[in-house]
Design a protein around this motif. Structure first.
Motif, short mmCIF file in Angstrom:
data_model
loop_
_atom_site.label_atom_id
_atom_site.label_comp_id
_atom_site.label_asym_id
_atom_site.label_seq_id
_atom_site.Cartn_x
_atom_site.Cartn_y
_atom_site.Cartn_z
N GLY B 41 0.85 -1.19 0.00
CA GLY B 41 0.00 0.00 0.00
C GLY B 41 0.87 1.23 0.00
O GLY B 41 2.03 1.17 0.42
N PRO B 42 0.31 2.33 -0.48
CA PRO B 42 1.12 3.54 -0.53
C PRO B 42 1.47 4.04 0.88
O PRO B 42 0.86 3.62 1.85
CB PRO B 42 0.21 4.55 -1.25
CG PRO B 42 -1.16 4.00 -1.13
CD PRO B 42 -1.04 2.52 -1.00
N SER B 43 2.42 4.91 0.90
CA SER B 43 2.85 5.47 2.16
C SER B 43 1.69 6.20 2.84
O SER B 43 0.94 6.91 2.19
CB SER B 43 4.01 6.43 1.89
OG SER B 43 4.46 6.97 3.09
N GLY B 44 1.53 5.97 4.11
CA GLY B 44 0.46 6.64 4.85
C GLY B 44 -0.86 5.92 4.76
O GLY B 44 -1.87 6.39 5.26
N SER B 45 -0.88 4.74 4.16
CA SER B 45 -2.15 4.04 3.98
C SER B 45 -2.56 3.27 5.23
O SER B 45 -3.66 2.74 5.30
CB SER B 45 -2.04 3.09 2.79
OG SER B 45 -0.97 2.18 2.98
N THR B 199 5.46 -4.46 2.96
CA THR B 199 6.56 -4.07 2.07
C THR B 199 6.09 -3.13 0.99
O THR B 199 4.90 -3.07 0.65
CB THR B 199 7.22 -5.32 1.44
OG1 THR B 199 8.28 -4.90 0.58
CG2 THR B 199 6.24 -6.15 0.67
N HIS B 200 7.02 -2.38 0.47
CA HIS B 200 6.75 -1.52 -0.68
C HIS B 200 7.03 -2.27 -1.97
O HIS B 200 6.62 -1.86 -3.05
CB HIS B 200 7.70 -0.31 -0.64
CG HIS B 200 7.10 0.87 0.01
ND1 HIS B 200 7.66 1.46 1.12
CD2 HIS B 200 5.98 1.58 -0.27
CE1 HIS B 200 6.91 2.47 1.49
NE2 HIS B 200 5.89 2.55 0.66
N ARG B 215 -5.35 0.87 1.32
CA ARG B 215 -5.37 2.24 0.83
C ARG B 215 -6.28 3.04 1.75
O ARG B 215 -7.39 2.63 2.04
CB ARG B 215 -5.89 2.28 -0.62
CG ARG B 215 -5.85 3.68 -1.23
CD ARG B 215 -5.96 3.64 -2.75
NE ARG B 215 -4.82 2.98 -3.36
CZ ARG B 215 -4.92 2.12 -4.38
NH1 ARG B 215 -6.09 1.81 -4.88
NH2 ARG B 215 -3.84 1.57 -4.89
N ASP B 216 -5.78 4.17 2.19
CA ASP B 216 -6.56 5.04 3.08
C ASP B 216 -7.18 4.28 4.25
O ASP B 216 -8.34 4.48 4.59
CB ASP B 216 -7.68 5.74 2.30
CG ASP B 216 -7.12 6.76 1.33
OD1 ASP B 216 -6.01 7.28 1.63
OD2 ASP B 216 -7.75 7.00 0.30
N GLY B 217 -6.40 3.41 4.81
CA GLY B 217 -6.88 2.73 6.02
C GLY B 217 -7.87 1.63 5.76
O GLY B 217 -8.54 1.16 6.68
N GLN B 218 -8.01 1.23 4.51
CA GLN B 218 -8.94 0.14 4.22
C GLN B 218 -8.25 -0.90 3.33
O GLN B 218 -7.41 -0.55 2.50
CB GLN B 218 -10.17 0.68 3.49
CG GLN B 218 -11.06 1.49 4.41
CD GLN B 218 -12.22 2.08 3.65
OE1 GLN B 218 -12.02 2.81 2.67
NE2 GLN B 218 -13.43 1.80 4.09
N ILE B 219 -8.65 -2.15 3.52
CA ILE B 219 -8.11 -3.19 2.64
C ILE B 219 -8.92 -3.17 1.35
O ILE B 219 -10.14 -3.31 1.37
CB ILE B 219 -8.18 -4.56 3.32
CG1 ILE B 219 -7.17 -4.59 4.48
CG2 ILE B 219 -7.87 -5.66 2.31
CD1 ILE B 219 -7.15 -5.88 5.24
#
Ligand code: ADP
Ligand code: MG
Lengths: 394, 241
Positions: B41-45, B199-200, B215-219
């Motif tokens: 997931g992106p950074s901050g997700s 992991t990225h 993403r944004d705190g959701q799977i």
């Protein structure tokens, strides 16, 4: 590996900080130890010097003029007398180190050169007891024994004035066949001007058998002066004159010097405690990430608290050791400084190698460590691991 | 089938002043014993937030989490410490080794906290398992990045956890070393350890059996790599959207 080795390794890792913290503790303990040993040394020396004042309390017959004390100190005749019973009563009071009977009388003699009548003061004394009161008495010639007759000691000042030498015999007056067997070395006080004869001889010559004018008292412990004199007042016939006129002032000075010293000690302690807490908290803050990691690998808050505490105790113990050593080494320097600031500074050395005090200083530094380490330990134990790790990353 | 990790409706909200940050919004997450799961997931997700909640390093704002059958919601910190010690081994991107301790001592450190009896041969075993038999007496500063991460993995293993949670364990490593660390994870997984790796690196993430996307705190996605790699014995996870 255990908490102690871990703590030691952690401390070695931050050598600079550890060194500074240890130094801070060491300085605090140096100051504390010096002040404390000065305090105890001051007290001891003061007591010793007061002890060397000799007479602490005088008992004189009741009804004497209030100036009895000055009369006694400077010579003069008291028209009333004390008895052996009074002496016994005084001696039985708690806290009395020594009570010695004295008969003080005076005779008039014409001065050989001026032709004026001059009062001469004679003390009948028990020589051993008086020498205990006045251990600084030294004699040219010899002291008399209490049961000798026709023997006399004279003060240096009197001897010089009257041209008396050891072996000479008083030419006139009630003691005209007394041999001067000793001349006291100069004491700097009234003793220089007095005649001293065995108590029994004084009583015989003045026809005062069994009579005393004074009982001079030395207390065991200076702090007991008040109590002892109150007890003495209870004996009928007796009026008590304490040396508090002189000593009270000194004691007051000493007391205020001591409270000043104690204030300095307390301030020094508070400052150093805050210094140590601050340093420890800083190091806790720097290590939040490390603590977070430790929690992540299974450490409890208690574990981390224990580790921080172990480090602190380590630091303070080492600091305490260094500080105590430094205080002992540097004590003479500090002593010179402090003496110059204190009123009535004692002559003797004030800083002594008191093992109890050393033990106390070390124990104290550890307690200081525990107290100062507790808050940082608490803070570090409360860090949430997540917060800790994030805090470290950012 | 009951999983070793069963998280339901996880919500994690951070407060920064007046602002509320929703790091996790209603996440369901299920991992079976012995599974190898990756999270991308992106950074901050919210990947780190999720991993920290799963590892009981952080408590969720709401939601339930069962680890190895134990409900962790509302447990006191002292109980959580135990759950963590017994079940979880953590691996971080920054290794977080103690620089004054040798590789061996770093691996030994968790034993100090768990008070398990310290068996020298156990430490030797772990050193061998992570491929550092001849590096035990080196300080972290004398080790390469890959070796440091191996030490960290060894440290995560020493208490015999059931689950390894790794937060970007290869984020500080070059691709070759990263691949080697992943090989190590797979080997540990073959021995029965449950692995959850954030992991990225998509290439690495694909080597897991399941790959979740945050993403944004959701799977927002779950790819069952088992199907791709020919394994079909793993059920496809219900995905919360
Ligand atoms: N302790 C915290 N306080 C405030 N906001 C936080 C905290 N931890 C994480 N966040 C926020 O929560 C969101 C998710 O963070 P994180 O889980 O670290 O993301 P990722 O690991 O996927 O990069 C981000 O917006 C981050 O800024
Ligand atoms: Mg992250």
């Amino acid at each position: 590996m255990n908490f102690l080795t871990l703590a030691a390794k952690n401390l070695l890792r931050r050598r600079g900080r550890t060194f500074l913290t240890v130094l801070g503790v060491a300085i605090a303990i140096t100051v504390l130890f010096s002040l404390l040993s000065l305090n105890s040394g001051y007290e001891k020396e003061l007591n010793r010097e007061m002890g060397s004042l000799g007479v602490h309390i005088l008992a004189v017959p009741k009804g004497c003029p209030y100036e009895a004390a000055s009369l006694i100190l400077h010579g003069g005749v008291i028209p009333k007398y004390l008895t052996a019973t009074d002496l016994k009563n005084v001696s039985s009071i708690d806290g009395i180190g020594l009570a010695t009977p004295m008969l003080m009388q005076q005779f008039i003699r014409q001065d050989a050169k001026t032709g004026k009548d001059v009062p001469h003061v004679v003390f009948g004394i028990k020589i051993d007891e008086v020498r205990e009161l006045k251990p600084w008495w030294k004699v040219q010639g010899r002291f008399f024994d209490d049961n000798e007759t026709n023997v006399m000691l004279v003060g240096r000042g009197l001897a010089d004035k009257e041209n008396l030498t050891v072996g000479s015999i008083l030419p006139a007056g009630p003691f005209k066949n007394f041999t001067i067997i000793g001349i006291l070395e100069r004491t700097g006080d009234q003793d220089d001007q007095f005649h001293f004869v065995p108590l029994a001889e004084a009583q015989r010559v003045f026809n005062k058998t069994g009579m005393l004018t004074t009982i001079a008292v030395k207390v065991k412990d200076l702090s007991q002066i008040e109590k002892v004199s109150v007890d003495m007042e209870k004996i009928p016939d007796i009026q008590v004159v304490t040396m508090t006129q002189i000593m009270g002032t000194i004691m007051n000075l000493a007391g205020s010097a001591r409270s000043l010293l104690l204030t300095v000690i307390i301030i020094a302690l508070i400052i150093s405690a805050f210094g140590i807490i601050n340093t420890l908290l800083m190091s806790v803050n720097e290590r939040t990430r490390e603590f977070g990691m430790m929690k992540a690998i299974g450490a409890s808050g208690l574990d981390i608290g224990k580790m921080v505490l172990a480090e602190t105790v380590f630091i303070t113990l080492v600091g305490g050791l260094i500080g105590t050593t430094a205080a002992i080494v540097g004590s003479s320097l500090i002593e010179g400084f402090v003496k110059s600031m204190l009123p009535f500074a004692p002559r003797g050395s004030m800083v002594t190698l008191n093992p109890e005090l050393i033990g106390f200083a070390l124990a104290f530094s550890v307690v200081l460590g525990l107290i100062c380490g507790l808050y940082p330990a608490f803070i570090s134990s409360r860090l949430s691991p997540m917060e800790a790790i994030r805090g470290g990353v950012e | 089938m009951s999983g070793i990790i069963e998280a339901k409706s996880l919500v994690k909200t951070y407060r920064r002043g007046r602002e509320e940050i929703h790091a996790l919004r209603n996440v369901d997450f299920h991992v079976n014993e012995g599974e190898f799961v990756s999270i991308i997931g992106p950074s901050g997700s919210g990947k780190t937030a999720l991993l920290n909640v799963l590892g009981c390093l952080d408590s969720p704002t709401s939601g339930s989490l069962r680890l190895n059958g134990t409900e962790t919601w509302g447990l006191k910190e002292s109980k959580l410490v135990k759950v963590r010690r017994e079940n979880i081994g953590f691996v971080f991107q920054q290794f977080y080794l103690m620089p004054t301790l040798t590789a061996r001592e770093n691996i030994e450190l968790p034993l100090l906290f768990s008070k398990k009896n310290r068996n020298k041969s156990r430490i030797d075993d772990v050193l061998r398992m992570v491929g550092l038999s001849d590096r035990g007496d080196h300080l972290p500063s004398q080790l390469s990045g890959g070796e440091m991460q191996r030490v960290a993995i060894g440290r995560a293993l020493i208490n015999d956890p059931r689950i390894i949670l790794a937060d970007e364990p290869t984020g500080n490593l070059d691709s070759v070393t990263s691949q080697m660390i992943f090989e190590l994870f797979r080997e540990l997984n073959r021995k029965g350890l449950t692995m959850v790796i954030v992991t990225h690196n998509l290439d690495l993430a694909r080597q897991a059996q399941k790959m979740y996307t945050l993403r944004d705190g959701q799977i927002v996605g779950c790819d069952d790599m088992a199907c791709i790699s020919g394994r079909s014995d793993i059920e496809v996870q219900q995905v919360a959207v």
